[in-house]
Write an enzyme that holds these catalytic residues in place. Sequence first.
Site, PDB file in Angstrom:
ATOM      1  N   GLU A  80     -11.458   7.279  -4.569  1.00  0.00           N
ATOM      2  CA  GLU A  80     -12.097   8.602  -4.492  1.00  0.00           C
ATOM      3  C   GLU A  80     -11.720   9.356  -3.224  1.00  0.00           C
ATOM      4  O   GLU A  80     -11.626  10.583  -3.238  1.00  0.00           O
ATOM      5  CB  GLU A  80     -13.620   8.451  -4.587  1.00  0.00           C
ATOM      6  CG  GLU A  80     -14.112   8.070  -5.968  1.00  0.00           C
ATOM      7  CD  GLU A  80     -13.893   6.602  -6.311  1.00  0.00           C
ATOM      8  OE1 GLU A  80     -13.571   5.816  -5.405  1.00  0.00           O
ATOM      9  OE2 GLU A  80     -14.045   6.245  -7.491  1.00  0.00           O
ATOM     10  N   HIS A 149     -24.277   4.135 -10.845  1.00  0.00           N
ATOM     11  CA  HIS A 149     -24.021   4.989 -12.001  1.00  0.00           C
ATOM     12  C   HIS A 149     -25.237   5.833 -12.350  1.00  0.00           C
ATOM     13  O   HIS A 149     -25.319   6.374 -13.449  1.00  0.00           O
ATOM     14  CB  HIS A 149     -23.646   4.149 -13.232  1.00  0.00           C
ATOM     15  CG  HIS A 149     -22.347   3.416 -13.112  1.00  0.00           C
ATOM     16  ND1 HIS A 149     -22.136   2.425 -12.202  1.00  0.00           N
ATOM     17  CD2 HIS A 149     -21.189   3.542 -13.808  1.00  0.00           C
ATOM     18  CE1 HIS A 149     -20.912   1.951 -12.332  1.00  0.00           C
ATOM     19  NE2 HIS A 149     -20.304   2.617 -13.304  1.00  0.00           N
TER      20      HIS A 149
END
Lengths: 354, 109
Positions: A80, A149
């Site tokens: 990321e 998540h």
Amino acid sequence: MSNAILESGAAMADRAPRHGVEELSMQQALNLALDEVLAENPKTLVFGEDCGRLGGVFRITDGLQAKYGTGRVFDTPLAESGILGMSAGLAMAGFHPIPEVQFDGFAYPAINQIVCQIARMNYRSRGTMPMPVTLRVPSFGGIRAPEHHGESLEALFAHVPGLKVVSPSNPHEAYHLLKYAATRPDPVIFMEPKSRYWQKGEVTFDSADPAGSAAGGPPTGAKVMREGRHVTLIAWGAMVARCLQVAGLAAEDGIDVEVLDLRWLKPIDAAALAASVRKTRRAVVVHEAPLTSGLGAEVAQLITQSCFDTLKAPVERITGFDVPYPSGDLEDEYIPNIDRILFGIQRVLEYRRG
Amino acid sequence: MAEISFPLPDLGEGLIEATVLEWLVSPGDQVERNQPLVEVETTKSAVELPSPQAGKVVRIHGGPGDKINVGEPLIVFEVPDNTAGIVGTVPKEEAPKRRVRLSAVLDED
């Protein structure tokens, strides 16, 4: 890459603007918005983990690589910091990147690139390097996913000068807010409520907001989703749908609940908060994020600032808890449920001064 | 319906290929996530590969004895368009349930 950009001219030509109303899921609405942004602006690039060939783990970028080529819609390595670092560089070079971090919790490794570079490059360069980056972040909980998540990062990002933060609550908002965000000159953190991806709703293409409010203007500010007289529920993302359910239940008891979808979490529409709560004189703010230093505190203060004299009760906050987001069935105990929100309403209803 | 292809993953330490020993599923089967799909042999060991997702098996690539390179298609699943995510489950839209009733004396001032 220059070839890929030239090719997009063809895609632009065959695309007619949409009119009328269509029933779409939020996933389809977001996919359509990305498709249109890619067609309209050849400088737009869409990328992230699995965004290209697979079309994203939530199918948001489905079919876009086939249509616009691997030069404009592509997969990235599982890194990321690289996705967002590249976004900063692309923005400096004149592109309009729309990166995705696959899940909220995966934004943490890119905090340095988001906070230290993308958020302040325009400021640092005295306005010569705007960062038109729209970072899509599938956000919040509700899908029984594992750790990292189900996080709610709005307060973290809203605290960073230079970032705008927005979260759509339904397919119509998703389509219009993403199209609007992706054409801004500033970095926008676009928080998609992943538990709502599959819910369908009507998308009105011609105008983002009903005539009368913003009169077909851009989707800025908050939006009243249901009018009421006795109490205002303030929410965003997936919690808006739940608050609308609560409003329906409260009506059975004779309580008229107004539901305000904040939409933009930075900047917050303080005028809309004031207008609603001046009318109802009671407010309950609902979010999935933990209580402490959550955005509910900011909302409560903005309301207190503008409505101190008319408030009938302190602003209530119904939120997640100050613990790491739990996985599995435990999330039902964590995410504000209907009864917790109803209790919050009851508390502001029965509060008496003195 | 959407098709999702699952390529042979790198089974560790930079291996480039594997040999199919035995398929444990057939086209048409409905499989669950983590259900064993196929037994393959690498130069290091024989392993069973668990399914990365739930779905209906559409195609399998390679029979017993065939070599498959890492990254090449191994199996193709069919999944409903709207549930094609590979992480988490689609929440059910349920009628709201409540236990709390509101009561208030509203002085309309």
